[in-house]
Design an enzyme around this catalytic site. Structure first.
Site, PDB file in Angstrom:
ATOM      1  N   HIS A  24       4.472   7.271   2.978  1.00 22.20           N
ATOM      2  CA  HIS A  24       5.359   6.116   2.902  1.00 22.20           C
ATOM      3  C   HIS A  24       4.829   5.116   1.893  1.00 22.20           C
ATOM      4  CE1 HIS A  24       2.415   4.577   5.873  1.00 22.20           C
ATOM      5  NE2 HIS A  24       2.717   3.387   5.375  1.00 22.20           N
ATOM      6  N   HIS A  47       0.833  -1.199   0.000  1.00 24.09           N
ATOM      7  CA  HIS A  47       0.000   0.000   0.000  1.00 24.09           C
ATOM      8  C   HIS A  47       0.866   1.247   0.000  1.00 24.09           C
ATOM      9  CE1 HIS A  47       0.740  -0.232   4.407  1.00 24.09           C
ATOM     10  NE2 HIS A  47       0.574   1.084   4.380  1.00 24.09           N
ATOM     11  N   GLU A  64       7.933   0.738   4.388  1.00 25.22           N
ATOM     12  CA  GLU A  64       7.326  -0.127   5.401  1.00 25.22           C
ATOM     13  C   GLU A  64       7.297  -1.547   4.888  1.00 25.22           C
ATOM     14  OE1 GLU A  64       2.972  -0.795   7.578  1.00 25.22           O
ATOM     15  OE2 GLU A  64       3.259   0.918   6.264  1.00 25.22           O
TER      16      GLU A  64
END
Length: 134
Positions: free
Chosen positions: A68, A8, A116
């Site tokens: 991010h 994502h 991430e």
């Protein structure tokens, strides 16, 4: 490290309502969750999280835009990946922590871009949604 693919992207926005109109109305993404200052939208097997930060433009060194980028990783490889980041002295800025059903760790690339590693998918993340802890 065995990254499996894209997971994502989280985007800082100045006005959640306007952004939702764009992402759902123009781009056709499906709204899965809307909170006070965030929304999760799905397309295919990935998702976008919009986070409203109305004062973000006024904060020094920050702009509206990508917060991010997250990559999927199997839970069985997560701990080894975190250890690898630590061994390589990669700056870890959050985690590892459990978010929803899955695990996550946020870290910086050499240019300071936040990345991430995330072990769950959107449905799993939403299955235990708790706005009090987010």
């Amino acid at each position: 490290m065995q990254v499996e693919g894209f997971n994502h992207v989280t985007v800082n926005v100045s006005n959640l309502a306007n952004s939702l109109n764009f992402y759902t109305g123009i781009l056709g993404l499906q709204l899965v969750h809307r909170g006070k200052t965030d929304a999760y939208l799905e397309w295919g097997s990935a998702w976008i999280c919009l986070i409203e930060k109305p004062d973000y433009m006024a904060i020094a060194n920050n702009v509206v835009g990508v917060d991010h980028i997250a990559f999927s990783i199997a839970e069985e490889h997560f701990e080894e990946a975190v250890q690898g980041l630590q061994t390589q002295n990669v700056p870890i800025i959050r985690g590892p922590i459990k978010r929803g059903i899955g695990w996550t760790v946020n870290f910086l690339d050499p240019d300071g871009i936040q990345l991430e590693l995330h072990t769950s998918n959107l449905r799993e993340r939403m299955s235990v949604w708790n706005t009090a802890t987010e």
